[in-house]
Motif scaffolding. Structure first.
Motif, PDB file in Angstrom:
ATOM      1  N   GLY A 294       0.809  -1.296  -0.068  1.00  0.00           N
ATOM      2  CA  GLY A 294       0.063   0.009  -0.056  1.00  0.00           C
ATOM      3  C   GLY A 294       0.727   1.293   0.108  1.00  0.00           C
ATOM      4  O   GLY A 294       0.453   2.181   0.596  1.00  0.00           O
ATOM      5  N   ASN A 295       2.086   1.076  -0.698  1.00  0.00           N
ATOM      6  CA  ASN A 295       2.837   2.476  -0.780  1.00  0.00           C
ATOM      7  C   ASN A 295       3.401   2.811   0.694  1.00  0.00           C
ATOM      8  O   ASN A 295       3.660   4.278   1.004  1.00  0.00           O
ATOM      9  N   ARG A 296       3.417   1.875   1.668  1.00  0.00           N
ATOM     10  CA  ARG A 296       3.932   2.251   2.889  1.00  0.00           C
ATOM     11  C   ARG A 296       4.968   1.452   3.292  1.00  0.00           C
ATOM     12  O   ARG A 296       5.412   0.237   2.676  1.00  0.00           O
ATOM     13  N   MET A 297       5.655   1.972   4.413  1.00  0.00           N
ATOM     14  CA  MET A 297       6.898   1.092   5.001  1.00  0.00           C
ATOM     15  C   MET A 297       6.806   1.252   6.290  1.00  0.00           C
ATOM     16  O   MET A 297       6.158   2.173   6.777  1.00  0.00           O
ATOM     17  N   VAL A 298       7.468   0.476   7.093  1.00  0.00           N
ATOM     18  CA  VAL A 298       7.740   0.480   8.475  1.00  0.00           C
ATOM     19  C   VAL A 298       9.065   0.737   8.514  1.00  0.00           C
ATOM     20  O   VAL A 298      10.192   0.096   8.019  1.00  0.00           O
ATOM     21  N   HIS A 299       9.473   1.911   9.505  1.00  0.00           N
ATOM     22  CA  HIS A 299      11.003   2.434   9.637  1.00  0.00           C
ATOM     23  C   HIS A 299      11.138   2.840  10.948  1.00  0.00           C
ATOM     24  O   HIS A 299      10.037   3.309  11.617  1.00  0.00           O
ATOM     25  N   ALA A 300      12.579   3.056  11.208  1.00  0.00           N
ATOM     26  CA  ALA A 300      12.909   3.806  12.474  1.00  0.00           C
ATOM     27  C   ALA A 300      13.089   5.313  11.823  1.00  0.00           C
ATOM     28  O   ALA A 300      14.530   5.405  11.138  1.00  0.00           O
ATOM     29  N   PRO A 301      12.540   6.330  11.746  1.00  0.00           N
ATOM     30  CA  PRO A 301      12.502   7.519  10.919  1.00  0.00           C
ATOM     31  C   PRO A 301      13.984   8.318  11.282  1.00  0.00           C
ATOM     32  O   PRO A 301      14.782   8.417  10.578  1.00  0.00           O
ATOM     33  N   THR A 302      13.897   9.014  12.427  1.00  0.00           N
ATOM     34  CA  THR A 302      15.045   9.809  12.746  1.00  0.00           C
ATOM     35  C   THR A 302      15.311   9.943  14.201  1.00  0.00           C
ATOM     36  O   THR A 302      14.313   9.527  15.171  1.00  0.00           O
ATOM     37  N   PRO A 303      16.560  10.363  14.713  1.00  0.00           N
ATOM     38  CA  PRO A 303      16.715  10.483  16.253  1.00  0.00           C
ATOM     39  C   PRO A 303      15.511  11.488  16.738  1.00  0.00           C
ATOM     40  O   PRO A 303      15.195  12.300  16.300  1.00  0.00           O
ATOM     41  N   GLY A 304      14.932  10.717  18.006  1.00  0.00           N
ATOM     42  CA  GLY A 304      14.007  11.535  18.551  1.00  0.00           C
ATOM     43  C   GLY A 304      12.429  11.235  18.392  1.00  0.00           C
ATOM     44  O   GLY A 304      11.563  11.586  18.772  1.00  0.00           O
ATOM     45  N   GLU A 305      12.734  10.270  17.311  1.00  0.00           N
ATOM     46  CA  GLU A 305      11.254   9.705  16.917  1.00  0.00           C
ATOM     47  C   GLU A 305      11.156   8.130  17.109  1.00  0.00           C
ATOM     48  O   GLU A 305      12.022   7.631  17.670  1.00  0.00           O
ATOM     49  N   LYS A 306       9.983   7.846  16.990  1.00  0.00           N
ATOM     50  CA  LYS A 306       9.735   6.149  17.166  1.00  0.00           C
ATOM     51  C   LYS A 306       9.381   5.499  15.832  1.00  0.00           C
ATOM     52  O   LYS A 306       9.107   6.049  14.868  1.00  0.00           O
ATOM     53  N   VAL A 307       9.618   3.989  15.928  1.00  0.00           N
ATOM     54  CA  VAL A 307       9.253   3.229  14.696  1.00  0.00           C
ATOM     55  C   VAL A 307       7.604   3.428  14.489  1.00  0.00           C
ATOM     56  O   VAL A 307       6.962   3.320  15.246  1.00  0.00           O
ATOM     57  N   ARG A 308       7.654   3.625  13.241  1.00  0.00           N
ATOM     58  CA  ARG A 308       6.318   3.894  12.716  1.00  0.00           C
ATOM     59  C   ARG A 308       6.088   3.354  11.139  1.00  0.00           C
ATOM     60  O   ARG A 308       6.993   3.073  10.416  1.00  0.00           O
TER      61      ARG A 308
END
Length: 324
Positions: A294-308
């Motif tokens: 569905g044009n989506r991914m799961v990833h760990a974005p950047t420092p200070g954020e959460k896996v989403r």
């Protein structure tokens, strides 16, 4: 094994044995909330690139330590062989002198008969042949041993340089993270997290089995965990660490670095993407996510954020890969 042990101990978890940075500076003055958010995004991207280079350097140091360990295991037996062959050469040389005198001429002078002469000459020739073989073996072993020692010295110097670079990089990352977190708190409140589009709305988990199912189940099970630089679980991850951990669950070993992960995957096109495949971002390949349909991914974005979960078209795509 002392040097290898010292170098191995330097490959530590982020933040260990690093001097605490001073009070990080506050956010730049005179910026609107939107301008500060843009500055934070750019700083986060740059910092993630630094973190991925740290991961690469740490991997290189681990390789150096492993090479040192293997080489030191090889040098011990090689040193023993050199000593054994040196002793044999000494024994043979002594036996040749004791048995036949110092020259072939001496054997001829002291022989009682023609047969004695022939016997003496044969012994001398046999001993000489043995001696030549042992000397050749000793020479070859010494060269091999000296080459191994030279390689070991080079590896130790390389490892120490890598260790120094690693410590410098670790200290900078810790300092930059502290600064970035102050900026985030100022811009976004105590959570330090900006609002973002909820990509889970409208997404339906694809019906997959086998390896893709295991990868997705693991990756989706990490949702909400913190971005942790150089992390590969279980409590936190950076982008390549999440990919590494997901594929480790299915018995596939990947480097802990997004650019090196790109090097080892089979390159595919967008219309060939299947759940569990990887999507790589930015020209320098400093970010990676796991495709979930569905044009989506799961990833760990950047420092200070959460896996989403995120739509992956929001970032500059470099390429797509399938882990074989």
């Amino acid at each position: 094994m002392g040097v290898a042990t010292v170098l191995a101990l330097s490959i530590t978890a982020p933040g260990v044995a690093v001097a605490k940075p001073g009070v990080p500076p506050g956010p730049p003055a005179g910026l609107s909330r939107e301008q500060l958010a843009d500055r934070i995004n750019r700083a986060s991207d740059q910092l993630e690139g630094v973190i991925e280079r740290y991961n690469q350097l740490r991997s290189d140091l681990q390789t150096t330590v492993a090479q040192i360990t293997v080489l030191k295991r090889q040098i011990g037996p090689l040193e023993k062989q050199v000593a054994e062959h040196r002793a044999k050469v000494g024994v043979i040389a002594s036996a040749a002198y004791t048995t036949a005198g110092s020259t072939t001429f001496a054997a001829l002078l002291h022989a009682d008969s023609t047969r004695d002469v022939l016997d003496q000459l044969m012994v001398i020739q046999l001993l000489a042949d043995d001696q030549r073989r042992e000397i050749a073996s000793l020479t070859g072993l010494r060269r091999e041993y000296e080459a191994a020692q030279a390689t070991l010295r080079t590896l130790i110097a390389q490892g120490r340089a890598q260790q120094k670079d690693l410590a410098t990089s670790r200290a900078k990352i810790e300092s930059d993270l502290a600064t970035l977190q102050r900026w985030r708190t100022h811009a976004f409140g105590p959570s330090g997290t900006p609002p973002h589009r909820n990509a889970r709305v409208g997404w339906v988990k694809p019906e997959v089995t086998g390896v893709p199912a295991k990868i997705l189940d693991f990756a989706l099970g990490q949702l909400g965990k913190a971005y942790r630089w150089a992390g590969e679980g279980p409590d936190g991850f950076d982008c390549s660490g999440l990919v590494l951990a997901a594929y480790k669950r299915v018995g596939k070993e990947l480097p802990h670095n997004s650019a090196r992960q790109f090097d080892v995957v089979r390159k595919i096109k967008r219309d060939q993407l299947q759940p569990g495949d990887l999507i790589f971002f930015y020209r320098d390949l400093h970010h990676v996510g796991i495709y979930i349909g569905g044009n989506r991914m799961v990833h760990a974005p950047t420092p200070g954020e959460k896996v989403r979960i995120d739509f992956f078209d929001g970032l500059p795509i470099r390429g797509y890969g399938h882990v074989t």
